[in-house]
Design a protein around this motif. Sequence first.
Motif, PDB file in Angstrom:
ATOM      1  N   MET A   1      -2.211   5.571   0.424  1.00 35.37           N
ATOM      2  CA  MET A   1      -3.286   4.870   1.139  1.00 35.37           C
ATOM      3  C   MET A   1      -2.918   3.435   1.483  1.00 35.37           C
ATOM      4  SD  MET A   1      -6.865   6.388  -0.472  1.00 35.37           S
ATOM      5  CE  MET A   1      -7.141   4.948  -1.383  1.00 35.37           C
ATOM      6  N   GLU A   2      -1.907   2.863   0.831  1.00 39.48           N
ATOM      7  CA  GLU A   2      -1.516   1.487   1.114  1.00 39.48           C
ATOM      8  C   GLU A   2      -0.814   1.430   2.458  1.00 39.48           C
ATOM      9  OE1 GLU A   2       0.905  -0.018  -2.024  1.00 39.48           O
ATOM     10  OE2 GLU A   2      -0.682   0.172  -3.511  1.00 39.48           O
ATOM     11  N   PRO A   3      -1.139   0.417   3.273  1.00 41.38           N
ATOM     12  CA  PRO A   3      -0.433   0.282   4.548  1.00 41.38           C
ATOM     13  C   PRO A   3       1.043  -0.020   4.299  1.00 41.38           C
ATOM     14  CG  PRO A   3      -1.926  -1.565   4.194  1.00 41.38           C
ATOM     15  CD  PRO A   3      -2.139  -0.606   3.070  1.00 41.38           C
ATOM     16  N   GLU A   4       1.904   0.543   5.157  1.00 44.34           N
ATOM     17  CA  GLU A   4       3.336   0.378   4.969  1.00 44.34           C
ATOM     18  C   GLU A   4       3.801  -1.035   5.282  1.00 44.34           C
ATOM     19  OE1 GLU A   4       5.537   3.361   7.004  1.00 44.34           O
ATOM     20  OE2 GLU A   4       4.371   4.974   6.131  1.00 44.34           O
ATOM     21  N   ASP A   5       3.193  -1.660   6.304  1.00 43.67           N
ATOM     22  CA  ASP A   5       3.654  -2.978   6.723  1.00 43.67           C
ATOM     23  C   ASP A   5       2.444  -3.858   7.013  1.00 43.67           C
ATOM     24  OD1 ASP A   5       5.034  -5.143   7.583  1.00 43.67           O
ATOM     25  OD2 ASP A   5       5.871  -4.209   9.372  1.00 43.67           O
ATOM     26  N   ASP A   6       2.040  -4.650   6.036  1.00 39.81           N
ATOM     27  CA  ASP A   6       0.876  -5.515   6.195  1.00 39.81           C
ATOM     28  C   ASP A   6       1.082  -6.549   7.301  1.00 39.81           C
ATOM     29  OD1 ASP A   6      -0.498  -4.236   4.183  1.00 39.81           O
ATOM     30  OD2 ASP A   6       0.186  -5.611   2.625  1.00 39.81           O
ATOM     31  N   SER A   7       2.305  -7.003   7.511  1.00 38.97           N
ATOM     32  CA  SER A   7       2.550  -8.030   8.525  1.00 38.97           C
ATOM     33  C   SER A   7       2.259  -7.504   9.925  1.00 38.97           C
ATOM     34  CB  SER A   7       3.984  -8.545   8.436  1.00 38.97           C
ATOM     35  OG  SER A   7       4.893  -7.496   8.700  1.00 38.97           O
ATOM     36  N   ALA A   8       2.511  -6.222  10.177  1.00 37.36           N
ATOM     37  CA  ALA A   8       2.225  -5.643  11.490  1.00 37.36           C
ATOM     38  C   ALA A   8       0.727  -5.619  11.744  1.00 37.36           C
ATOM     39  CB  ALA A   8       2.805  -4.239  11.590  1.00 37.36           C
ATOM     40  N   ILE A   9      -0.055  -5.342  10.737  1.00 37.26           N
ATOM     41  CA  ILE A   9      -1.508  -5.318  10.889  1.00 37.26           C
ATOM     42  C   ILE A   9      -2.031  -6.720  11.161  1.00 37.26           C
ATOM     43  CG2 ILE A   9      -3.682  -4.862   9.691  1.00 37.26           C
ATOM     44  CD1 ILE A   9      -2.201  -2.603   8.201  1.00 37.26           C
ATOM     45  N   VAL A  10      -1.538  -7.701  10.413  1.00 35.08           N
ATOM     46  CA  VAL A  10      -1.984  -9.083  10.589  1.00 35.08           C
ATOM     47  C   VAL A  10      -1.630  -9.586  11.978  1.00 35.08           C
ATOM     48  CG1 VAL A  10      -1.656 -11.465   9.818  1.00 35.08           C
ATOM     49  CG2 VAL A  10      -1.923  -9.633   8.142  1.00 35.08           C
ATOM     50  N   SER A  11      -0.389  -9.369  12.426  1.00 38.62           N
ATOM     51  CA  SER A  11       0.014  -9.863  13.738  1.00 38.62           C
ATOM     52  C   SER A  11      -0.739  -9.145  14.854  1.00 38.62           C
ATOM     53  CB  SER A  11       1.526  -9.719  13.932  1.00 38.62           C
ATOM     54  OG  SER A  11       1.895  -8.353  13.880  1.00 38.62           O
TER      55      SER A  11
END
Length: 100
Positions: free
Chosen positions: A44-54
């Motif tokens: 359930m954890e997103p693989e790449d948090d930086s992609a979601i933030v950007s």
Amino acid sequence: MLNYAATPPLAAMAETDSRQLIAAELRSLIARIEISMRLIDAAMEPEDDSAIVSANLGSTEIVVLDDVTPRYATASAALNACRAELARALQKLSESGNSA
């Protein structure tokens, strides 16, 4: 699938031995459930948090449709309930062993 054909019947064992065998099996099941819950949490954890933030910084028009998380959450809740009931069964078994 496990094959229990060669497993001796519990009736032939001493009560203490069968209680210990049952308790060990309950502890094993609890541990397997906890492993499954950790696997679900990891999935359930997103693989790449930086992609979601950007992506969120660049637009307010982004909609994320997630049809998997509700099923994972439901499975996790069911496993949690199973773990609680198995722990309760283990507690009752240990209480019955202390009274003898």
